[in-house]
Design a protein around this motif. Structure first.
Motif, PDB file in Angstrom:
ATOM      1  N   ILE A  36       4.320   8.029   4.704  1.00 18.15           N
ATOM      2  CA  ILE A  36       2.960   8.555   4.874  1.00 18.15           C
ATOM      3  C   ILE A  36       1.936   7.815   4.023  1.00 18.15           C
ATOM      4  N   ILE A  37       2.394   6.830   3.260  1.00 19.40           N
ATOM      5  CA  ILE A  37       1.473   6.000   2.473  1.00 19.40           C
ATOM      6  C   ILE A  37       1.209   4.721   3.259  1.00 19.40           C
ATOM      7  N   PRO A  38      -0.030   4.496   3.694  1.00 20.23           N
ATOM      8  CA  PRO A  38      -0.304   3.302   4.494  1.00 20.23           C
ATOM      9  C   PRO A  38       0.154   1.990   3.857  1.00 20.23           C
ATOM     10  N   MET A  39       0.096   1.896   2.522  1.00 20.35           N
ATOM     11  CA  MET A  39       0.536   0.664   1.846  1.00 20.35           C
ATOM     12  C   MET A  39       2.057   0.591   1.710  1.00 20.35           C
ATOM     13  N   LYS A  40       2.748   1.691   2.094  1.00 18.85           N
ATOM     14  CA  LYS A  40       4.210   1.743   2.113  1.00 18.85           C
ATOM     15  C   LYS A  40       4.850   1.520   0.736  1.00 18.85           C
ATOM     16  N   ARG A  41       4.156   1.950  -0.300  1.00 19.67           N
ATOM     17  CA  ARG A  41       4.708   1.867  -1.652  1.00 19.67           C
ATOM     18  C   ARG A  41       4.033   2.899  -2.537  1.00 19.67           C
ATOM     19  N   TYR A  42       4.639   3.161  -3.703  1.00 15.42           N
ATOM     20  CA  TYR A  42       4.026   4.048  -4.670  1.00 15.42           C
ATOM     21  C   TYR A  42       3.037   3.250  -5.529  1.00 15.42           C
ATOM     22  N   GLY A  43       2.122   3.973  -6.126  1.00 19.35           N
ATOM     23  CA  GLY A  43       1.209   3.322  -7.044  1.00 19.35           C
ATOM     24  C   GLY A  43       1.932   2.955  -8.337  1.00 19.35           C
ATOM     25  N   ASP A  44       1.398   1.963  -9.018  1.00 24.45           N
ATOM     26  CA  ASP A  44       1.908   1.558 -10.324  1.00 24.45           C
ATOM     27  C   ASP A  44       1.025   2.201 -11.387  1.00 24.45           C
ATOM     28  N   ASP A  71      -4.713   6.006  -3.963  1.00 23.43           N
ATOM     29  CA  ASP A  71      -3.570   6.597  -3.249  1.00 23.43           C
ATOM     30  C   ASP A  71      -2.965   5.689  -2.181  1.00 23.43           C
ATOM     31  N   GLY A  72      -3.300   4.408  -2.206  1.00 24.19           N
ATOM     32  CA  GLY A  72      -2.727   3.500  -1.206  1.00 24.19           C
ATOM     33  C   GLY A  72      -3.133   3.834   0.213  1.00 24.19           C
ATOM     34  N   GLY A  73      -4.216   4.594   0.351  1.00 26.33           N
ATOM     35  CA  GLY A  73      -4.715   4.947   1.677  1.00 26.33           C
ATOM     36  C   GLY A  73      -4.199   6.267   2.221  1.00 26.33           C
ATOM     37  N   THR A  74      -3.412   6.998   1.434  1.00 26.39           N
ATOM     38  CA  THR A  74      -2.790   8.238   1.919  1.00 26.39           C
ATOM     39  C   THR A  74      -3.824   9.250   2.417  1.00 26.39           C
ATOM     40  N   SER A  75      -4.937   9.370   1.734  1.00 28.17           N
ATOM     41  CA  SER A  75      -5.950  10.358   2.114  1.00 28.17           C
ATOM     42  C   SER A  75      -6.632  10.021   3.425  1.00 28.17           C
ATOM     43  N   LEU A  76      -6.439   8.807   3.913  1.00 28.69           N
ATOM     44  CA  LEU A  76      -7.042   8.403   5.186  1.00 28.69           C
ATOM     45  C   LEU A  76      -6.311   9.018   6.367  1.00 28.69           C
TER      46      LEU A  76
END
Length: 251
Positions: free
Chosen positions: A211-219, A246-251
């Motif tokens: 569900i994270i558009p960047m497909k990774r967790y934040g650092d 949030d790597g685009g998650t809120s989008l």
């Protein structure tokens, strides 16, 4: 980042986002008070700062205890003469992820005490010192869970929504005094809280990344970069904002 020689307190700085933030401030020349409920962890971070960057002081503090936050501020001012930046980062999650009707009273009381009341204590006491100085900067660490629904996580969500609201209200109150107050809202970030979640539910790793558009967790360093930027002189016209990372998650 324009934070050289600023006196900074970071709570929950013994690990995760707090540790990364303390180190990042020090990298840019700030004097950093490393605060954590675990003094041994705080000492290790402070030693790392002294070895690699400059001045640092470890102070043990449970942010859910008013007297300990009061001591934290007083000790900092005694040691450095002022307080320029307060980063209210200390936070916890519930021990169990349960729906609202099953949410335990123990988890509710503990999470609200640290995440919400602890931020209030930090803001209240830091503001008192900053008003004496005529300047200051507060950065609160909220969460994506303070902007969007988070199921089976009511106490955490409630506390982080509160942090966003407190940030905006206090920023409006003190905008004309030379004090700025902003917040960061990280999404899923590599930290002790995420590790705890994934250890309890290993199957969630694939689901969360999906569900994270960047497909990774934040650092943690990426969150720290935003916190230091908000606290720097490069954002002098910015207050009452919530910066979403949030790597685009809120989008």
């Amino acid at each position: 980042m324009q934070v050289k020689d600023k006196v900074v307190i970071v709570t929950g700085a013994g690990s995760g986002i707090g540790r990364a933030t303390a180190l990042h401030f020090a990298h840019f020349g700030a004097k950093v008070v490393v605060s954590d409920i675990d003094l041994e962890k705080a000492q290790k971070v402070a030693d790392e700062i002294v070895t690699n960057f400059g001045e640092s002081l470890p102070i043990k503090a449970n942010v859910a205890q008013y007297e300990e936050v009061e001591n934290l501020i007083q000790h900092t001012v005694t040691a450095f003469g002022r307080l320029d930046v307060m980063v209210n980062n200390a936070g916890i999650g519930p021990k169990q992820l349960l729906k609202t009707a099953e949410h335990t009273l123990e988890d509710w009381e503990a999470v609200i005490a640290v995440n919400q009341t602890g931020v209030f204590y930090g803001m209240k006491l830091a503001l008192q010192q900053m008003l004496k100085q005529g300047s200051g900067n507060i950065v609160n660490v909220a969460s994506l869970a303070g902007l969007k629904a988070s199921i089976n996580n009511l106490s955490y969500s409630a506390s982080k929504f509160a942090v966003v609201g407190m940030t905006k209200s206090a920023a409006l109150e003190y905008a004309k005094t030379g004090i700025r107050i902003n917040a960061v809202c990280p999404g899923y970030t590599e930290s002790a809280l995420l590790d705890k979640l994934l250890s309890a539910r290993p199957d969630m790793d694939t689901m969360l990344k999906s569900i994270i558009p960047m497909k990774r967790y934040g650092d943690a360093k990426e969150i720290a970069d935003a916190i230091v930027w908000l606290a720097s002189d490069q954002t002098k016209f910015m207050t009452g904002q919530t910066l979403i990372l949030d790597g685009g998650t809120s989008l």
